[in-house]
Design a protein around this motif. Structure first.
Motif, PDB file in Angstrom:
ATOM      1  N   SER A   8       0.675  -1.326  -0.078  1.00 11.41           N
ATOM      2  CA  SER A   8      -0.060   0.017  -0.046  1.00 11.41           C
ATOM      3  C   SER A   8       0.773   1.123   0.011  1.00 11.41           C
ATOM      4  O   SER A   8       1.904   1.148   0.531  1.00 11.41           O
ATOM      5  N   TRP A  10       0.765   5.846   0.120  1.00 14.07           N
ATOM      6  CA  TRP A  10      -0.094   6.755   0.403  1.00 14.07           C
ATOM      7  C   TRP A  10       1.083   8.163   0.490  1.00 14.07           C
ATOM      8  O   TRP A  10       2.030   7.863   0.812  1.00 14.07           O
ATOM      9  N   GLU A  11       0.195   9.327   0.693  1.00 15.67           N
ATOM     10  CA  GLU A  11       1.142  10.437   0.581  1.00 15.67           C
ATOM     11  C   GLU A  11       0.492  11.549   1.547  1.00 15.67           C
ATOM     12  O   GLU A  11      -0.414  11.413   1.676  1.00 15.67           O
ATOM     13  N   ASP A  12       1.309  12.434   2.303  1.00 11.31           N
ATOM     14  CA  ASP A  12       0.738  13.471   3.055  1.00 11.31           C
ATOM     15  C   ASP A  12       1.823  14.855   2.526  1.00 11.31           C
ATOM     16  O   ASP A  12       2.246  14.477   1.768  1.00 11.31           O
ATOM     17  N   VAL A  16       6.044  10.514   1.019  1.00 15.76           N
ATOM     18  CA  VAL A  16       5.205   9.280   0.505  1.00 15.76           C
ATOM     19  C   VAL A  16       5.804   8.140   1.222  1.00 15.76           C
ATOM     20  O   VAL A  16       6.913   7.984   1.563  1.00 15.76           O
ATOM     21  N   THR A  17       4.834   7.235   1.639  1.00 11.58           N
ATOM     22  CA  THR A  17       5.166   6.226   2.508  1.00 11.58           C
ATOM     23  C   THR A  17       4.576   4.853   1.577  1.00 11.58           C
ATOM     24  O   THR A  17       3.290   5.015   1.099  1.00 11.58           O
TER      25      THR A  17
END
Length: 106
Positions: A8, A10-12, A16-17
């Motif tokens: 999975s 996602w980014e904040d 980016v993780t």
């Protein structure tokens, strides 16, 4: 070779993780790199048991390429393998982070 373990991403505002399920994969059998705005994770899950038997697990080499949605600072990327999960944190370059614009009255 199989398509690879599930992941999975996602980014904040800051990074980016990516988390990749890697049970049974040793740290020495994983390679993480950033190249041309792509995160590349290569590894191998080895079968450690001798002899034949019943097994529905997937073994072999894998490679996952994830296009990064923002420019990241490759020198600050970290990778941690714990409890069968590889977590890669890619801090964004300052230019890729959102900037707040001050609003002045008048």
């Amino acid at each position: 070779s199989w398509s690879g373990p599930p992941l999975s991403a996602w980014e904040d505002e800051d990074a980016v993780t990516v988390e990749l399920d890697a049970p049974g994969v040793a740290e020495a059998d994983v390679d993480v790199s950033v190249h041309q705005n792509q995160l590349v994770i290569r590894g191998e899950r080895k079968c450690g048991r001798p002899g034949a038997g019943f097994d529905t697990r997937s073994y072999g080499r894998f490679e996952q390429r994830i296009g990064l949605p923002a420019a990241v600072d490759a020198d600050r990327v970290t990778a941690r393998l714990a409890h069968g999960v590889l977590t890669v944190t890619c801090p964004k370059c300052d230019a890729a982070k959102p900037r707040r614009i001050a609003i002045t009255a008048g």
